[in-house]
Design a protein around this motif. Structure first.
Motif, PDB file in Angstrom:
ATOM      1  N   SER A  62       0.517  -1.285   0.227  1.00  0.00           N
ATOM      2  CA  SER A  62      -0.161   0.001   0.566  1.00  0.00           C
ATOM      3  C   SER A  62       1.488   0.904   0.378  1.00  0.00           C
ATOM      4  O   SER A  62       0.606   2.239  -0.571  1.00  0.00           O
ATOM      5  CB  SER A  62      -1.285   0.123   1.033  1.00  0.00           C
ATOM      6  N   LEU A  66      -0.682   2.240  -2.972  1.00  0.00           N
ATOM      7  CA  LEU A  66      -2.215   3.091  -2.890  1.00  0.00           C
ATOM      8  C   LEU A  66      -3.143   4.268  -3.434  1.00  0.00           C
ATOM      9  O   LEU A  66      -4.161   4.670  -4.028  1.00  0.00           O
ATOM     10  CB  LEU A  66      -2.602   3.634  -0.659  1.00  0.00           C
ATOM     11  N   ASP A  96      -9.559  -4.118  -1.514  1.00  0.00           N
ATOM     12  CA  ASP A  96      -8.550  -4.399  -0.349  1.00  0.00           C
ATOM     13  C   ASP A  96      -8.278  -5.739  -0.845  1.00  0.00           C
ATOM     14  O   ASP A  96      -8.983  -6.720  -0.280  1.00  0.00           O
ATOM     15  CB  ASP A  96      -8.139  -3.648   0.778  1.00  0.00           C
TER      16      ASP A  96
END
Length: 441
Positions: A62, A66, A96
């Protein structure tokens, strides 16, 4: 807009947050797609269209990626504020997968079966997306713009519903190779590369121009953060130019190790590692508590050459870069806009264009027809291919040089090529301009 997150992975401190961020790595096996009915429109109502994506919102990847879904979400919010596309708001559902292929399978099935998405857009990562490639095609789900440069996305015979987006690694590396021969004639070259498809495909392109000049070929494994041996070999070999086909963490690590031993090559960095804002953050993190802590992070980046195919937020003269900054200021999450945000924002702009072209009587078939019906113009300054026989996406790159203080200079205008031995050619392709966006009537 809806985001759902999976179980939060335990994160190792510091470097481990970024070392797992290998979204541009090796492709898996693919198979034949079954015949499916595309004259359907799941996820489509009179006032909305549901699309989905799998992204690493948590977990070690992430930190690097992200921003992709954050950027895309901001653009879709902007589009919706303008009235949507053909009267429909875009309902962007982000699942996710923690950058874990097994979770990618689970969340993709959830998106297809429970959410009944109309299309998958920008699913991130080669090892992750490869695991759902067959499933999406067999279920008749348009698979638009996977976030990776793997060749698997350009295989219309086996996966007719998958359409690539990134310039592939070999095309990009060919253009890098020619640039080096033209601008650093006679200088010795070293390759630093990720030990997977990124490195293999990049060397295939570079070697078409540089094989006689290469004095070192050094790879890294993404789980091993020590580059001392590789950089020492680069220095001892006499490499004056280092081509780094690396994700951002290893660009930063390589530069720091070179600085530590007083080695000053010319760095040439591919698009997957060339987000300068991300690099500055990594450099600041990696130097914390060291002798280099007081050195400005972007000092390490000065004069770095980067190949790219998208607008750049560092370029104050780039209309798209400035437009994206303004969109994110209004619809984003308040963080600093990086070129990784721009990656997702550019994808979202292009998908919204395709959705517009697919018409008011929206079906999956009309979306596929729209993908293949024209030569698409997007924010990027290089041609884009999504024809019946070529799902390759962007076809080339341009070259910029970073200057300490945050500015960039375009040192080579866009050029295009193929993966084989074809010529590298200049292009007069004109990108779409922000003031002509066709998202509302």
């Amino acid at each position: 807009m809806r985001t759902r997150t999976g179980p939060r992975a335990l994160l190792a401190p510091g470097l481990a947050l970024v070392l797992f961020a290998t979204a541009c790595t090796g492709a898996g096996d693919v198979g034949d797609s079954a015949a499916v009915d595309l004259d359907v429109a799941p996820g489509v109502t009179d006032d909305a269209v549901v699309i989905g994506t799998h992204q690493p919102l948590t977990g070690p990847a992430s930190a690097g990626y992200l921003a992709v879904s954050q950027g895309a979400a901001a653009v879709f919010e902007f589009v919706n504020a303008q009235g949507g596309v053909n009267g429909r708001e875009i309902d962007y559902r982000i699942e996710d997968d923690v950058y874990d292929p097994s979770q990618t399978i689970d969340v993709t099935r959830q998106l297809v079966i429970e959410d009944e998405i109309f299309a998958m857009v920008g699913g991130l990562g080669t090892p992750t997306h490869s695991g759902v490639l067959d499933y999406l095609n067999e279920e008749g789900v348009p698979d638009i713009f996977p976030s990776s440069g793997a060749l698997a996305w350009n295989n219309p015979d086996e996966h007719p519903l998958t359409y690539g987006w990134q310039t592939d690694y070999t095309k990009e590396a060919k253009i890098q190779g020619e640039y080096i021969t033209e601008n650093f004639p006679g200088e010795s070259v070293g390759y630093l590369y990720q030990n997977d498809d990124v490195g293999e495909d990049s060397q295939t392109g570079l070697d078409q121009y540089l094989s006689d000049d290469v004095v070192a070929r050094e790879h890294y494994e993404s789980e091993v953060s020590d580059l001392s041996a590789q950089i020492a070999e680069m220095e001892s070999s006499g490499a004056e130019v280092v081509v780094c086909s690396c994700i951002p963490a290893f660009v930063a690590l390589g530069m720091l190790e070179a600085a530590r031993i007083g080695y000053e090559p010319q760095w040439v960095v591919s698009s997957i590692g060339g987000d300068t804002t991300t690099l500055q953050g990594l450099l600041a993190t990696f130097t914390e508590g060291s002798d280099s802590e007081d050195v400005p992070a972007d000092a390490f980046l000065s004069d770095m050459l980067i190949t790219t195919y998208m607008p750049r937020v560092e370029d104050e003269d780039d209309e798209w870069g400035q437009f994206f900054l303004s969109i994110y200021d209004e619809y984003g999450e308040g963080d600093t806009v990086t070129n990784t945000h721009v990656f997702g924002m550019t994808q979202a702009v292009m998908f919204a264009q395709v959705l517009k072209s697919a018409g008011e009587d929206l079906t999956r078939q009309s979306l596929i027809d729209a993908m293949e019906s024209q030569e698409w113009q997007g924010p990027g300054p290089v041609p884009f291919s999504s024809s019946d026989g070529d799902h390759g996406g962007h076809q080339g790159v341009y070259v910029v040089q970073y200057q300490e203080g945050g500015s960039i200079e375009v040192v080579q205008e866009p050029r295009v090529t193929d993966r084989e031995g074809g010529a590298i050619e200049e292009t007069d392709f004109e990108p779409l301009m922000p003031d002509t966006l066709p998202f509302h009537d």
